[in-house]
Design a protein around this motif. Sequence first.
Motif, PDB file in Angstrom:
ATOM      1  N   ALA A   1      -5.421 -15.321   0.406  1.00  0.00           N
ATOM      2  CA  ALA A   1      -4.294 -14.513   1.329  1.00  0.00           C
ATOM      3  C   ALA A   1      -4.703 -12.943   0.760  1.00  0.00           C
ATOM      4  O   ALA A   1      -4.527 -12.149   1.245  1.00  0.00           O
ATOM      5  N   LEU A   2      -6.569 -12.482  -0.159  1.00  0.00           N
ATOM      6  CA  LEU A   2      -7.315 -11.328   0.151  1.00  0.00           C
ATOM      7  C   LEU A   2      -7.793 -11.636   1.789  1.00  0.00           C
ATOM      8  O   LEU A   2      -8.112 -10.586   1.993  1.00  0.00           O
ATOM      9  N   ALA A   3      -8.150 -12.727   2.237  1.00  0.00           N
ATOM     10  CA  ALA A   3      -8.686 -12.785   3.527  1.00  0.00           C
ATOM     11  C   ALA A   3      -7.191 -11.766   4.204  1.00  0.00           C
ATOM     12  O   ALA A   3      -7.402 -10.873   5.665  1.00  0.00           O
ATOM     13  N   PHE A   4      -6.557 -13.264   4.623  1.00  0.00           N
ATOM     14  CA  PHE A   4      -5.693 -12.055   5.435  1.00  0.00           C
ATOM     15  C   PHE A   4      -4.898 -10.815   4.847  1.00  0.00           C
ATOM     16  O   PHE A   4      -4.617 -10.093   6.360  1.00  0.00           O
ATOM     17  N   ALA A   5      -5.078 -10.522   3.762  1.00  0.00           N
ATOM     18  CA  ALA A   5      -4.860  -8.822   3.657  1.00  0.00           C
ATOM     19  C   ALA A   5      -5.451  -7.652   4.079  1.00  0.00           C
ATOM     20  O   ALA A   5      -5.317  -6.655   4.346  1.00  0.00           O
ATOM     21  N   LEU A   6      -7.006  -7.632   3.596  1.00  0.00           N
ATOM     22  CA  LEU A   6      -8.340  -7.434   4.768  1.00  0.00           C
ATOM     23  C   LEU A   6      -7.556  -7.588   5.446  1.00  0.00           C
ATOM     24  O   LEU A   6      -8.245  -6.330   7.208  1.00  0.00           O
TER      25      LEU A   6
ATOM     26  N   PRO B   1     -17.755  -5.747   5.654  1.00  0.00           N
ATOM     27  CA  PRO B   1     -18.353  -4.237   6.095  1.00  0.00           C
ATOM     28  C   PRO B   1     -17.089  -3.203   5.865  1.00  0.00           C
ATOM     29  O   PRO B   1     -16.048  -2.996   6.519  1.00  0.00           O
ATOM     30  N   GLY B   2     -18.003  -2.693   5.354  1.00  0.00           N
ATOM     31  CA  GLY B   2     -16.475  -1.011   6.069  1.00  0.00           C
ATOM     32  C   GLY B   2     -15.824  -0.463   4.655  1.00  0.00           C
ATOM     33  O   GLY B   2     -15.352  -0.139   5.308  1.00  0.00           O
ATOM     34  N   ILE B   3     -15.561  -1.506   3.531  1.00  0.00           N
ATOM     35  CA  ILE B   3     -15.098  -1.380   3.226  1.00  0.00           C
ATOM     36  C   ILE B   3     -15.324  -0.328   2.025  1.00  0.00           C
ATOM     37  O   ILE B   3     -16.548  -0.722   1.412  1.00  0.00           O
ATOM     38  N   ASP B   4     -13.989   0.173   1.214  1.00  0.00           N
ATOM     39  CA  ASP B   4     -14.850   0.890  -0.311  1.00  0.00           C
ATOM     40  C   ASP B   4     -14.768  -0.116  -1.381  1.00  0.00           C
ATOM     41  O   ASP B   4     -13.378  -0.821  -1.260  1.00  0.00           O
ATOM     42  N   GLU B   5     -15.197   0.193  -2.680  1.00  0.00           N
ATOM     43  CA  GLU B   5     -14.737  -0.412  -3.846  1.00  0.00           C
ATOM     44  C   GLU B   5     -13.405  -0.444  -4.060  1.00  0.00           C
ATOM     45  O   GLU B   5     -12.383  -0.839  -4.675  1.00  0.00           O
ATOM     46  N   GLN B   6     -12.994   0.791  -3.909  1.00  0.00           N
ATOM     47  CA  GLN B   6     -11.319   1.443  -4.598  1.00  0.00           C
ATOM     48  C   GLN B   6     -10.724   0.335  -3.081  1.00  0.00           C
ATOM     49  O   GLN B   6      -9.616  -0.030  -4.216  1.00  0.00           O
TER      50      GLN B   6
ATOM     51  N   GLN C   1      -7.920  -2.416  -4.640  1.00  0.00           N
ATOM     52  CA  GLN C   1      -6.030  -2.107  -3.903  1.00  0.00           C
ATOM     53  C   GLN C   1      -5.728  -3.534  -3.088  1.00  0.00           C
ATOM     54  O   GLN C   1      -4.960  -3.751  -3.252  1.00  0.00           O
ATOM     55  N   VAL C   2      -6.640  -3.673  -2.619  1.00  0.00           N
ATOM     56  CA  VAL C   2      -6.765  -4.816  -1.358  1.00  0.00           C
ATOM     57  C   VAL C   2      -6.242  -6.347  -2.208  1.00  0.00           C
ATOM     58  O   VAL C   2      -5.587  -7.096  -1.936  1.00  0.00           O
ATOM     59  N   ALA C   3      -7.305  -6.419  -2.931  1.00  0.00           N
ATOM     60  CA  ALA C   3      -6.966  -7.201  -4.174  1.00  0.00           C
ATOM     61  C   ALA C   3      -5.670  -8.343  -4.417  1.00  0.00           C
ATOM     62  O   ALA C   3      -4.976  -8.173  -4.721  1.00  0.00           O
ATOM     63  N   GLU C   4      -5.319  -6.600  -5.816  1.00  0.00           N
ATOM     64  CA  GLU C   4      -4.260  -6.630  -6.534  1.00  0.00           C
ATOM     65  C   GLU C   4      -3.150  -6.892  -5.818  1.00  0.00           C
ATOM     66  O   GLU C   4      -2.142  -7.536  -5.335  1.00  0.00           O
ATOM     67  N   GLN C   5      -3.199  -6.449  -4.207  1.00  0.00           N
ATOM     68  CA  GLN C   5      -2.221  -6.510  -3.110  1.00  0.00           C
ATOM     69  C   GLN C   5      -2.003  -8.088  -2.789  1.00  0.00           C
ATOM     70  O   GLN C   5      -0.963  -9.228  -3.005  1.00  0.00           O
ATOM     71  N   ALA C   6      -3.195  -8.538  -2.830  1.00  0.00           N
ATOM     72  CA  ALA C   6      -3.349 -10.009  -2.558  1.00  0.00           C
ATOM     73  C   ALA C   6      -2.945 -10.478  -4.044  1.00  0.00           C
ATOM     74  O   ALA C   6      -2.283 -11.856  -3.834  1.00  0.00           O
TER      75      ALA C   6
ATOM     76  N   VAL D   1      -4.945 -11.891 -14.896  1.00  0.00           N
ATOM     77  CA  VAL D   1      -6.333 -10.588 -14.598  1.00  0.00           C
ATOM     78  C   VAL D   1      -6.418 -10.550 -13.365  1.00  0.00           C
ATOM     79  O   VAL D   1      -7.554 -11.601 -13.092  1.00  0.00           O
ATOM     80  N   LEU D   2      -7.623 -10.025 -12.578  1.00  0.00           N
ATOM     81  CA  LEU D   2      -7.809  -9.663 -11.177  1.00  0.00           C
ATOM     82  C   LEU D   2      -8.939  -8.782 -12.108  1.00  0.00           C
ATOM     83  O   LEU D   2      -8.664  -7.806 -11.883  1.00  0.00           O
ATOM     84  N   SER D   3     -10.895  -9.565 -11.593  1.00  0.00           N
ATOM     85  CA  SER D   3     -11.790  -8.796 -11.536  1.00  0.00           C
ATOM     86  C   SER D   3     -12.030  -8.518  -9.985  1.00  0.00           C
ATOM     87  O   SER D   3     -12.360  -9.720  -9.799  1.00  0.00           O
ATOM     88  N   ALA D   4     -11.943  -8.063  -9.309  1.00  0.00           N
ATOM     89  CA  ALA D   4     -12.448  -7.421  -8.503  1.00  0.00           C
ATOM     90  C   ALA D   4     -13.664  -6.735  -7.856  1.00  0.00           C
ATOM     91  O   ALA D   4     -13.397  -5.275  -8.344  1.00  0.00           O
ATOM     92  N   ARG D   5     -14.368  -7.273  -7.056  1.00  0.00           N
ATOM     93  CA  ARG D   5     -15.877  -6.176  -6.808  1.00  0.00           C
ATOM     94  C   ARG D   5     -16.424  -6.482  -5.126  1.00  0.00           C
ATOM     95  O   ARG D   5     -16.368  -7.697  -4.666  1.00  0.00           O
ATOM     96  N   LEU D   6     -16.786  -5.627  -4.537  1.00  0.00           N
ATOM     97  CA  LEU D   6     -17.736  -6.141  -3.437  1.00  0.00           C
ATOM     98  C   LEU D   6     -19.113  -6.534  -3.689  1.00  0.00           C
ATOM     99  O   LEU D   6     -19.946  -6.180  -4.432  1.00  0.00           O
TER     100      LEU D   6
END
Length: 143
Positions: free
Chosen positions: A61-66, A105-110, A114-119, A136-141
């Motif tokens: 879902a995250l790959a799709f949302a990204l 590539p090319g995305i900032d942490e914030q 946000q996209v991870a939360e949507q996913a 609970v979600l912990s998302a980082r690059l």
Amino acid sequence: MPVRTATATWNGPFQGGTGQMTAGSGSFNLSFSAGTRFGEDPGTNPEELIGAAHAGCFSMALAFALGQAGYQPNRIETTARVRIEQVEGGFRITRIELDTQGDVPGIDEQTFRQVAEQAKNGCPVSQALRGVDEVVLSARLAG
């Protein structure tokens, strides 16, 4: 859309009994017991399989949302920690923690968070598990 199946069989009493969980696709046939589920015996359990399903679904879902947001991930790795606790009347999955790391590539942490939360909110397994008290979600690059 296809319907997915799995079968579980339990043999014997709760203590000392054993079970088998089998995917309809034949991709796995796994043993489980009270010791693998509520103790530290080696082997799998239903909560571990829920975690694997949730981590897999969320990563897709995250790959799709990204992609929808204009980013193409190189890699997404998600670990799900599923907590089962004894509550009044039995046991309950009370919390699932999704810990995801993305090489995007090319995305900032914030924006990534946000996209991870949507996913997380759109993931079909997340939706199916809404009865869990907390996801609970912990998302980082990566990097």
